[in-house]
Design an enzyme around this catalytic site. Structure first.
Site, short mmCIF file in Angstrom:
data_model
loop_
_atom_site.label_atom_id
_atom_site.label_comp_id
_atom_site.label_asym_id
_atom_site.label_seq_id
_atom_site.Cartn_x
_atom_site.Cartn_y
_atom_site.Cartn_z
N VAL A 4 10.64 2.67 -11.26
CA VAL A 4 10.10 4.00 -11.59
C VAL A 4 10.75 4.99 -10.62
O VAL A 4 10.80 4.75 -9.41
CB VAL A 4 8.56 4.02 -11.45
CG1 VAL A 4 8.02 5.42 -11.71
CG2 VAL A 4 7.94 3.01 -12.42
N HIS A 14 4.18 1.33 -8.04
CA HIS A 14 3.17 0.28 -7.92
C HIS A 14 2.25 0.28 -9.15
O HIS A 14 1.91 -0.75 -9.70
CB HIS A 14 2.28 0.52 -6.69
CG HIS A 14 2.99 0.49 -5.37
ND1 HIS A 14 3.09 1.60 -4.56
CD2 HIS A 14 3.61 -0.51 -4.71
CE1 HIS A 14 3.74 1.29 -3.45
NE2 HIS A 14 4.08 0.02 -3.51
N GLY A 55 0.81 -1.22 0.00
CA GLY A 55 0.00 0.00 0.00
C GLY A 55 0.84 1.27 0.00
O GLY A 55 2.03 1.24 -0.25
N SER A 83 9.43 5.06 -3.57
CA SER A 83 9.26 4.12 -2.47
C SER A 83 8.26 4.71 -1.49
O SER A 83 8.26 5.93 -1.28
CB SER A 83 10.60 3.91 -1.76
OG SER A 83 10.40 3.31 -0.49
N SER A 84 7.44 3.88 -0.90
CA SER A 84 6.51 4.38 0.12
C SER A 84 7.29 5.02 1.25
O SER A 84 6.83 5.98 1.88
CB SER A 84 5.66 3.22 0.67
OG SER A 84 5.02 2.54 -0.39
P1 AMP Z 1 5.85 -2.56 -1.65
O1 AMP Z 1 4.51 -1.95 -1.47
O2 AMP Z 1 6.98 -1.65 -1.31
O3 AMP Z 1 5.95 -3.92 -0.99
O4 AMP Z 1 6.01 -2.84 -3.20
C1 AMP Z 1 5.05 -3.58 -3.90
C2 AMP Z 1 5.58 -3.87 -5.29
O5 AMP Z 1 5.86 -2.64 -5.96
C3 AMP Z 1 6.90 -4.66 -5.26
O6 AMP Z 1 6.89 -5.60 -6.30
C4 AMP Z 1 7.93 -3.59 -5.49
O7 AMP Z 1 9.13 -4.07 -6.08
C5 AMP Z 1 7.19 -2.67 -6.44
N1 AMP Z 1 7.77 -1.33 -6.42
C6 AMP Z 1 7.98 -0.54 -5.35
N2 AMP Z 1 8.59 0.61 -5.71
C7 AMP Z 1 8.78 0.54 -7.04
C8 AMP Z 1 9.37 1.41 -8.01
N3 AMP Z 1 9.90 2.59 -7.68
N4 AMP Z 1 9.39 1.01 -9.31
C9 AMP Z 1 8.87 -0.19 -9.66
N5 AMP Z 1 8.30 -1.06 -8.80
C10 AMP Z 1 8.26 -0.70 -7.51
#
Ligand code: AMP
Length: 280
Positions: free
Chosen positions: A173, A34, A28, A182-183
């Protein structure tokens, strides 16, 4: 949708109707990183399911589980706008009910990079992703290359355990200034954000070194480390050049290798990476 049974029944119905299910698991606080994975799922599937679950099993006792940023209302809105068909929001009590004791753990991949400083991290991820695969029953699951070791781990697990699921990776991205989305970027104060930019800057530098003919991993690691060390805010966890599948360190870039970085800014953990290709 919050109910596991409801999600499973919905997935069964989609499969009965010959619909291809694409799945994007997240924790989230959605951003364009995402949502780019939603695009990939949408291009390859009929129905897109996005899950939001801040997975307690992947956080260590001193990590940011309680403070992890959350905004379910906004997330649901963003997901809907992007064309997600189902947002699946299971509760921690249904994923890990009383008496829960089944974990999925890989033997080698977690003994590298992030797994070294986060001992329960990959066990938590492989366990929850296994559960989510059984609940969402996807044909395709999309993960970001931002978490390259996670993607490699899921690919290995899917292969080893014969999940009938195609795993796709989406490119990192970045913000316009280069910072990987990043969150956790939401935590960064102004001076930390400046320091955080050194991650993508050091990666660009490494790419240039390889483009200029450097293949020696130690030289690249030294220069990346020097760039990161210009900022007192950065505490380096690792700078590694390693095999893109096993994450074993390599001493030189033969064909291609992963450059992976993890830095802690106070308690904020940031990671970034790139695949260094000798052929450009
Ligand atoms: P998370 O919510 O951080 O667990 O990420 C969920 C998914 O989004 C995971 O597969 C991450 O690798 C992907 N994700 C997170 N940040 C990025 C980003 N900047 N670019 C591409 N994918 C991302």
């Amino acid at each position: 949708m919050e109910s596991i049974t409801e999600m499973q029944q919905y997935a069964d119905q989609l499969r009965a109707d010959s619909k291809k299910i694409g799945f994007v698991p997240t924790m989230g606080y959605l951003h364009q990183g995402h949502l780019s994975l939603v695009d990939i799922a949408g291009e390859n599937c009929d129905t897109v399911v996005l899950s939001i679950f801040v997975n307690p099993a992947q956080f260590g006792p001193n990590e940011d589980l309680d403070s992890y940023p959350r905004n379910e209302g906004k997330d649901i809105e963003l997901a809907r706008e992007k064309g997600v068909d189902v947002v699946f929001l299971p509760s921690a009590d249904t994923i890990y009910p009383d008496g829960y004791q089944s974990y999925v753990e890989l033997a080698h991949l977690p003994n590298h990079l992030c797994g070294l400083s986060r001992p329960v991290f990959f066990k938590g991820i492989t366990t929850v992703v296994t559960q989510l695969f059984h609940i969402v029953k996807p044909h395709v699951a999309v993960f970001g290359e931002k978490d390259f070791q996670q993607l490699a781990t899921i690919r290995r697990m899917v292969k080893d355990l014969k999940f009938d699921i195609e795993v796709m990776g989406g490119p990192i991205v970045r913000e316009p200034d280069g910072l990987a989305m990043s969150s956790r970027n939401a935590y960064l104060k102004d001076h930390q954000r400046k320091a955080a930019l050194s991650l993508s800057r050091s990666i660009q530098h490494a790419r240039q070194m390889v483009a200029d003919g450097t293949t020696d991993a130690t030289s690249i690691i030294q220069q990346v480390t020097a760039i990161l060390s210009e900022f007192a805010e950065n505490t380096i966890d690792y700078v590694s050049i390693c095999d893109t599948e096993t994450m074993d360190p390599v001493s030189s870039i033969e064909d291609s290798a992963l450059l992976a970085i993890a830095v802690n800014l106070n308690k904020i953990r940031l990671i970034d990476n790139t695949v260094l290709n000798r052929q450009g």
